[in-house]
Design an enzyme around this catalytic site. Sequence first.
Site, PDB file in Angstrom:
ATOM      1  N   CYS A  72       0.824  -1.222   0.000  1.00 33.79           N
ATOM      2  CA  CYS A  72       0.000   0.000   0.000  1.00 33.79           C
ATOM      3  C   CYS A  72       0.853   1.266   0.000  1.00 33.79           C
ATOM      4  CB  CYS A  72      -0.954  -0.004   1.184  1.00 33.79           C
ATOM      5  SG  CYS A  72      -0.104   0.049   2.751  1.00 33.79           S
ATOM      6  N   CYS A  77      -8.827 -17.531   9.049  1.00 33.73           N
ATOM      7  CA  CYS A  77      -9.718 -16.770   8.157  1.00 33.73           C
ATOM      8  C   CYS A  77      -9.067 -16.623   6.788  1.00 33.73           C
ATOM      9  CB  CYS A  77     -10.064 -15.416   8.756  1.00 33.73           C
ATOM     10  SG  CYS A  77      -8.797 -14.155   8.536  1.00 33.73           S
ATOM     11  N   CYS A  85      -5.556 -14.363  13.722  1.00 32.12           N
ATOM     12  CA  CYS A  85      -6.280 -15.594  14.063  1.00 32.12           C
ATOM     13  C   CYS A  85      -5.403 -16.681  14.649  1.00 32.12           C
ATOM     14  CB  CYS A  85      -6.931 -16.188  12.816  1.00 32.12           C
ATOM     15  SG  CYS A  85      -8.031 -15.108  11.929  1.00 32.12           S
ATOM     16  N   GLY A 137      11.859   5.699  -0.844  1.00 31.81           N
ATOM     17  CA  GLY A 137      11.056   4.525  -0.448  1.00 31.81           C
ATOM     18  C   GLY A 137       9.593   4.860  -0.269  1.00 31.81           C
ATOM     19  N   SER A 149       7.974   7.598   4.193  1.00 32.89           N
ATOM     20  CA  SER A 149       7.753   8.769   5.026  1.00 32.89           C
ATOM     21  C   SER A 149       6.790   9.714   4.319  1.00 32.89           C
ATOM     22  CB  SER A 149       9.097   9.457   5.274  1.00 32.89           C
ATOM     23  OG  SER A 149       8.955  10.504   6.143  1.00 32.89           O
ATOM     24  N   LEU A 150       7.055   9.943   3.033  1.00 33.69           N
ATOM     25  CA  LEU A 150       6.156  10.810   2.252  1.00 33.69           C
ATOM     26  C   LEU A 150       4.774  10.174   2.130  1.00 33.69           C
ATOM     27  CD1 LEU A 150       8.392  11.837  -0.798  1.00 33.69           C
ATOM     28  CD2 LEU A 150       7.469  13.383   0.919  1.00 33.69           C
ATOM     29  N   ALA A 193      11.113  -0.978  12.116  1.00 38.72           N
ATOM     30  CA  ALA A 193       9.982  -1.333  11.255  1.00 38.72           C
ATOM     31  C   ALA A 193       9.990  -2.834  10.974  1.00 38.72           C
ATOM     32  CB  ALA A 193      10.008  -0.519   9.973  1.00 38.72           C
ATOM     33  N   ASP A 212      15.368   5.813  14.589  1.00 42.74           N
ATOM     34  CA  ASP A 212      16.270   4.931  15.345  1.00 42.74           C
ATOM     35  C   ASP A 212      17.723   5.138  14.946  1.00 42.74           C
ATOM     36  OD1 ASP A 212      14.492   3.528  16.962  1.00 42.74           O
ATOM     37  OD2 ASP A 212      13.890   2.234  15.307  1.00 42.74           O
ATOM     38  N   GLU A 227     -13.697 -19.193  22.297  1.00 43.36           N
ATOM     39  CA  GLU A 227     -13.416 -18.000  23.107  1.00 43.36           C
ATOM     40  C   GLU A 227     -12.523 -18.244  24.318  1.00 43.36           C
ATOM     41  OE1 GLU A 227     -17.303 -15.465  23.431  1.00 43.36           O
ATOM     42  OE2 GLU A 227     -17.752 -17.601  23.537  1.00 43.36           O
TER      43      GLU A 227
HETATM   44  C1  LIG Z   1       5.266   1.131   8.868  1.00 46.14           C
HETATM   45  C2  LIG Z   1       6.490   1.952   9.169  1.00 46.14           C
HETATM   46  C3  LIG Z   1       7.238   1.658  10.290  1.00 46.14           C
HETATM   47  C4  LIG Z   1       8.372   2.413  10.586  1.00 46.14           C
HETATM   48  N1  LIG Z   1       9.092   2.083  11.689  1.00 46.14           N
HETATM   49  C5  LIG Z   1      10.210   2.789  11.992  1.00 46.14           C
HETATM   50  C6  LIG Z   1      10.990   2.468  13.120  1.00 46.14           C
HETATM   51  O1  LIG Z   1      10.693   1.538  13.856  1.00 46.14           O
HETATM   52  N2  LIG Z   1      12.075   3.222  13.371  1.00 46.14           N
HETATM   53  C7  LIG Z   1      12.438   4.261  12.572  1.00 46.14           C
HETATM   54  O2  LIG Z   1      13.433   4.884  12.833  1.00 46.14           O
HETATM   55  N3  LIG Z   1      11.725   4.576  11.491  1.00 46.14           N
HETATM   56  C8  LIG Z   1      10.617   3.871  11.191  1.00 46.14           C
HETATM   57  N4  LIG Z   1       9.886   4.212  10.090  1.00 46.14           N
HETATM   58  C9  LIG Z   1      10.281   5.388   9.306  1.00 46.14           C
HETATM   59  C10 LIG Z   1      11.208   5.018   8.188  1.00 46.14           C
HETATM   60  O3  LIG Z   1      12.455   4.681   8.688  1.00 46.14           O
HETATM   61  C11 LIG Z   1      11.318   6.212   7.280  1.00 46.14           C
HETATM   62  O4  LIG Z   1      10.041   6.470   6.799  1.00 46.14           O
HETATM   63  C12 LIG Z   1      12.203   5.937   6.101  1.00 46.14           C
HETATM   64  O5  LIG Z   1      13.478   5.642   6.497  1.00 46.14           O
HETATM   65  C13 LIG Z   1      12.164   7.075   5.101  1.00 46.14           C
HETATM   66  O6  LIG Z   1      12.833   6.687   3.939  1.00 46.14           O
HETATM   67  P1  LIG Z   1      12.161   6.730   2.489  1.00 46.14           P
HETATM   68  O7  LIG Z   1      13.202   6.356   1.514  1.00 46.14           O
HETATM   69  O8  LIG Z   1      10.940   5.894   2.470  1.00 46.14           O
HETATM   70  O9  LIG Z   1      11.783   8.251   2.419  1.00 46.14           O
HETATM   71  P2  LIG Z   1      10.742   8.977   1.454  1.00 46.14           P
HETATM   72  O10 LIG Z   1       9.372   8.865   2.044  1.00 46.14           O
HETATM   73  O11 LIG Z   1      10.902   8.520   0.060  1.00 46.14           O
HETATM   74  O12 LIG Z   1      11.289  10.453   1.587  1.00 46.14           O
HETATM   75  C14 LIG Z   1      11.276  11.107   2.815  1.00 46.14           C
HETATM   76  C15 LIG Z   1      11.910  12.500   2.709  1.00 46.14           C
HETATM   77  O13 LIG Z   1      13.289  12.394   2.445  1.00 46.14           O
HETATM   78  C16 LIG Z   1      13.660  13.216   1.347  1.00 46.14           C
HETATM   79  N5  LIG Z   1      14.731  12.525   0.641  1.00 46.14           N
HETATM   80  C17 LIG Z   1      14.780  11.220   0.300  1.00 46.14           C
HETATM   81  N6  LIG Z   1      15.958  10.937  -0.277  1.00 46.14           N
HETATM   82  C18 LIG Z   1      16.659  12.097  -0.327  1.00 46.14           C
HETATM   83  C19 LIG Z   1      17.941  12.450  -0.808  1.00 46.14           C
HETATM   84  N7  LIG Z   1      18.762  11.571  -1.350  1.00 46.14           N
HETATM   85  N8  LIG Z   1      18.308  13.746  -0.691  1.00 46.14           N
HETATM   86  C20 LIG Z   1      17.512  14.669  -0.133  1.00 46.14           C
HETATM   87  N9  LIG Z   1      16.288  14.380   0.335  1.00 46.14           N
HETATM   88  C21 LIG Z   1      15.871  13.112   0.256  1.00 46.14           C
HETATM   89  C22 LIG Z   1      12.411  13.363   0.538  1.00 46.14           C
HETATM   90  O14 LIG Z   1      12.433  14.550  -0.190  1.00 46.14           O
HETATM   91  C23 LIG Z   1      11.330  13.356   1.598  1.00 46.14           C
HETATM   92  O15 LIG Z   1      11.131  14.642   2.104  1.00 46.14           O
HETATM   93  C24 LIG Z   1       8.744   3.480   9.754  1.00 46.14           C
HETATM   94  C25 LIG Z   1       7.988   3.785   8.616  1.00 46.14           C
HETATM   95  C26 LIG Z   1       6.865   3.031   8.324  1.00 46.14           C
HETATM   96  C27 LIG Z   1       6.051   3.355   7.121  1.00 46.14           C
HETATM   97  S1  FES Z   2      -5.639 -16.320   9.375  1.00 47.99           S
HETATM   98 FE1  FES Z   2      -6.980 -14.673   9.876  1.00 47.99          FE
HETATM   99  S2  FES Z   2      -5.618 -13.030  10.047  1.00 47.99           S
HETATM  100 FE2  FES Z   2      -4.279 -14.706   9.761  1.00 47.99          FE
END
Ligand SMILES: Cc1cc2nc3c(=O)[nH]c(=O)nc-3n(C[C@H](O)[C@H](O)[C@H](O)COP(=O)(O)OP(=O)(O)OC[C@H]3O[C@@H](n4cnc5c(N)ncnc54)[C@H](O)[C@@H]3O)c2cc1C
Ligand code: FES
Length: 1256
Positions: free
Chosen positions: A20, A60, A97, A183, A186-187, A261, A283, A1187
């Site tokens: 997603c 399920c 489940c 990735g 974050s956005l 994550a 982190d 249950e």
């Molecule tokens: C379900 C989930 C769980 C998570 N759990 C944790 C966790 O336990 N601990 C933790 O620390 N983090 C956690 N995160 C956060 C995650 O680490 C950050 O979202 C991730 O590292 C961001 O990287 P991205 O490449 O997806 O960034 P993007 O979403 O692609 O970009 C984020 C920002 O970085 C900028 N950017 C990206 N690359 C560059 C570049 N090369 N130069 C300049 N700007 C740049 C973009 O412009 C944007 O503003 C979690 C996120 C999710 C969705």
């Molecule tokens: S089997 Fe129902 S959520 Fe995993």
Amino acid sequence: MVSKRDPLSANIRHFSITACLVPICSLYGAAVTTVEGVGSINTRLHPVQERIAKSHGTQCGFCTPGMVMSMYTLLRNHPQPSEEQLLEALGGNLCRCTGYRPILASGRTFCVICTELFAEDEFQPLDPTQELIFPPELLRMAEKPEKQTLIFRGERVAWISPGTLKDLLELKAKHPEAPLISGNTSLGPAVKSQGHFHPILLSPARISELSMVSKTSDGLTIGAGCSLAQVKDILAERVSELPEEKTQTYRALLKHLRSLASQQIRNMASLGGHIISRHCYSDLNPILAVGNATLNLISEEGTRQIPLNEHFLAGLASADLKPEEILESVYIPHSQKWEFVSAFRQAQCQQNALADVNAGMRVILKEGTDTIKDLSIAYGGVGAATVSAQKSCQQLVGRPWNELMLEEACRLLLEEVSLPGWAPGGKVEFKRTLVVSFFFKFYLEVLQELKKLVKLMPDSHHYPEISDQFLSALEDFPITGPQGVQRYQRVGSHQSLQDPVGRPIMHLSGLKHATGEAIFCDDIPMVDRELFMVLVTSTRAHAKIISVDLSEALDLPGVIDVITAEDIPGTNGSEDDKLMAVDEVLCVGHIICAVVAETEVQAKSATEKIKITYEDLEPVIFTINDAIKHNSFLCPEKKLEQGNVEEAFEKVDQIVEGEVHVGGQEHFYMETQRVLVIPKAEDKELDIYVSTQDPAHVQKTVSSTLNIPINRITCHVKRVGGGFGGKVGRPAVFGAIAAVGAIKTGHPIRLVLDRKDDMLITGGRHPLFGKYKVGFMNNGRIKALDIECFVNGGCMLDDSELVTESLILKLENAYKIRNLRFRGRACMTNLPSNTAFRGFGFPQGTLITESCITAVAAKCGLLPEKIREKNMYKTVDKTIYKQAFSPETLIRCWNECLDKSSFHSRRMQVEEFNKKNYWKKKGMAIIPMKFSVGFAATSYHQAAALVHIYTDGSVLVTHGGNELGQGIHTKMLQVASRELNIPMSSLHICETSTATVPNTIATAASIGSDVNGRAVQNACQILLKRLEPIIKKNPEGTWEDWIESAFEQRISLSATGYFRGYKAFMDWEKGEGDPFPYYVYGAACSEVEIDCLTGAHKKIRTDIVMDACCSLNPAIDIGQVEGSFIQGMGLYTTEELKYSPEGVLYSRGPDEYKIPTITDVPEEFNVSLLPSSQTPPTIYSSKGLGESGMFLGSSVFFAITDAVATARRERDTVEDFTVRSPATPERVRMACADRFTEMIPRDDPKTFRPWSIPIA
Ligand SMILES: Cc1cc2nc3c(=O)[nH]c(=O)nc-3n(C[C@H](O)[C@H](O)[C@H](O)COP(=O)(O)OP(=O)(O)OC[C@H]3O[C@@H](n4cnc5c(N)ncnc54)[C@H](O)[C@@H]3O)c2cc1C
Ligand code: FES
């Protein structure tokens, strides 16, 4: 799974992702494999799919495709994975489940060492050469990459993917405001949930410079485009190559990369995106900051370096990137001798959870001394950004590394890293405590490292000793997966091989779950002229609706209509439980109206344009305390009493009074609420496809809402992706509102709640507040117990009265106490209405009873298990409501559990461990259970079935139960197979439909398989009776011969079966009755270890003995026991709903609400079904186990409180502590009061408005 060619290594990289969050444009040049591409029941199953189904890893089935793809991806990269790799691959997948154990068991069959249940020849072997290849045209594209810029333009957004770094820099200069989308982890969430919008997105995916890695003699430079998974591999490689002293920072980063994550997110998220996002919970940033990392920036102007320091992290413009700059790479220097770097993190659970507080700490000591040369500490989670404790560190430079420095450091840190009482995210005192607890851990870690150095240099400085008792503070709990044994009774040798009853038959849909071919409600393809509905809910907790302005929303493209209460042709629910609010809203999340549009996106954006004005009303009540003050209740008090409680209190040796608080619980079924309503052209008929446990209730509610007879409405339920009680009542509301929309517009309407709305609107388990007074003799015999409890019912009655009744009836659990008084009331508050949830009040209420036992044990100086044994029912007796029963099986379960868990010897080992360890404590608890099954009303126990035999001999079975994952359809076919004496392969169940079996009862109360089984049995017996003369005439004939003859002889081959049900009644006036058909007994023993400094816990072992009597299907029943136990464990340990002081639910998704993951399952998890010794009046003497296991999860809770009590005794913290569930790390840490909890500042609660309020 996404597969891409890595431009640097030229290898194909396969990785799993969180679908997603993946922008479709990012997949340019990539191959995507989904579960459908892996295998199919119509062609060839992949071994992963086959094994997860055959090892009973699906219930399920809603989570199964995700599990399959995580495992499949792992095997593409590692055909013989290690246990650690398997856990890592599955750590990001949730299942509500199964309790995960069987899923892991299926994965282990691929591991190098497999000690599992299955003979290898049972499965198709894994043949990596048979896998799909990377498409040659994509390979050609990747080998000769085009350099020109690609642009994908949507209606509102342009995705620009340059082919060269030069072009990227040019584009960044031209569009400085455009983010770099790496990735998207974050956005993406910010766009989805916070409404962020970026018209231009620049993708650096094709720029190989951003993936470069360079190793130098003093450090490592990693390209900003590398994924966190790649960073993990790069660091691990470097750690293996370099001497330990140089890799301190790398090892600290690696530690957090294991729990950051999930693997899916780490596969997507980039290092650059992580750093630049500067999330306060990051982190890695605290470690990179203390490790003196440098950011290499590049723009058209050239390159420059900036330090990743506190100014950058705080976002100061002078220390930040310029808008036209990008981060090219990150330089992380090696550490040196006498330099020590550590990382710390504490979250609600070990994996898949953002840290509450994390930290990076680094110290350099003057060579050969204990003098601090340099110190840096950075914390996450304690402010809006990563916070550097620079001032404290400066003041400590020059100080020796000893206890005095520790004291001073804690004082300075608490002063500098200050959190206000109202800080967002709450948990303020816990966070303050972690700030110093982490530093204490660091202090010990450095001493430990120094000890190692001293060993190498015997003449060097003398450092403070660490007492052996304190060493336990140093170890983190390892990430482990469960091992265990499942025991059940095999069928007798006399039973025919074809007869499936009592055998561990695989879930009928298991293989289809695993291939993604199982159809859920929302898998039904879009029907002609279909429209989408989105609900609009109140943002106020208690208010008058002054006006609703729909005009702007109606003007939007694609919007067809907005449905309000005025559009309802019939009744709008009941007076106090309206489908849609009319003049007044009673909670945040109260449904006001619903937008109907051509697409979901259009409907969602229209909801934002509806303007509702409110006038706030008084009182606004959220907490049970406030409800009591305002006398705000949903129903009269329910009371049961026996003996003379007051008199008994006068004669006892001791009396203890206490309070128990149990938080609510979200169902978190994987498939959220959904319905598709299709109006037919004729006679006002409607077809409704709905995810429900009670289609007849949906049908009836739609009928009264539309004012049309029930016979025009057909509800269909193929399967439900988890219900747990949450799909008993609420689906009728969604079905009825969607039906109003369908009738008004004349179009089919689809309504699918997203997770956030589902959690906001639907309510869950009732939070509970209980007060007890217990009188007992010094030997532990309880003479009198008085419990008064209140549940938070929310704003409408729903099932609150029934839940209160059930809770009161079950409160005595397994104990015979002569003088009892139980009182319960459901409070009316301005929160969404709470509803049925697995266990129906029992898991909350009985926690009070068991807490009394623990309190009595503490006062008598005896072990809780002794008090339990002493007060348990021993002989045939009557319950508080005068129902007779024999506790024989209860006692058997208890004794077997004591025996199987080697309770007494392990109890001694736990004590030994506790004597030797100050900062880690172990705890153990064994809990008995007497759980009454069924509804306390006769009319609720009836069931019907319809069985057709077709002329080819195949049989179609229909019954009134719904397939929720609990395997009811599988069990029904087992019954029909035995009764008709034909193989299960000749039988089929298509769906549950109100057109085939009318007037059904909700599939709930653990009784579905039993009552419907009796109805199926009845129908089959009727048919067999009709066939008897034919069979007698031709005993050698085949089933098909007999059916052919029957047809020729005009014998009806269709029969309705009916079960009139059990008599069950309860007279609340007299306080007596026979409310339950039978009891399920059980016992569970759990052992845990807690970290007193962080509040984390590890589940070492759980043994469950459960009385299934003659299980219809031991695989399914063990699955129910394990799954409900883990769900119960979640209730009592991690699942925490947080509300704002305005009554807004904060926890509206998996980020904030933590259900157990695969690594939360006890390391050793044994389940035994007790061999049968009774003959309950049920189908083939089987018992319903849906249950009961939920409550056994409390054994983990009591094991934790046992460990906490030990810590408190050792620290001379004498006063009682209030039991609060869930026992989160926050509560555990704060209960283990010590010098660190004492040193934190405490706020006067009257001086600030807290971020969240406790509602129980
Ligand atoms: C379900 C989930 C769980 C998570 N759990 C944790 C966790 O336990 N601990 C933790 O620390 N983090 C956690 N995160 C956060 C995650 O680490 C950050 O979202 C991730 O590292 C961001 O990287 P991205 O490449 O997806 O960034 P993007 O979403 O692609 O970009 C984020 C920002 O970085 C900028 N950017 C990206 N690359 C560059 C570049 N090369 N130069 C300049 N700007 C740049 C973009 O412009 C944007 O503003 C979690 C996120 C999710 C969705
Ligand atoms: S089997 Fe129902 S959520 Fe995993």
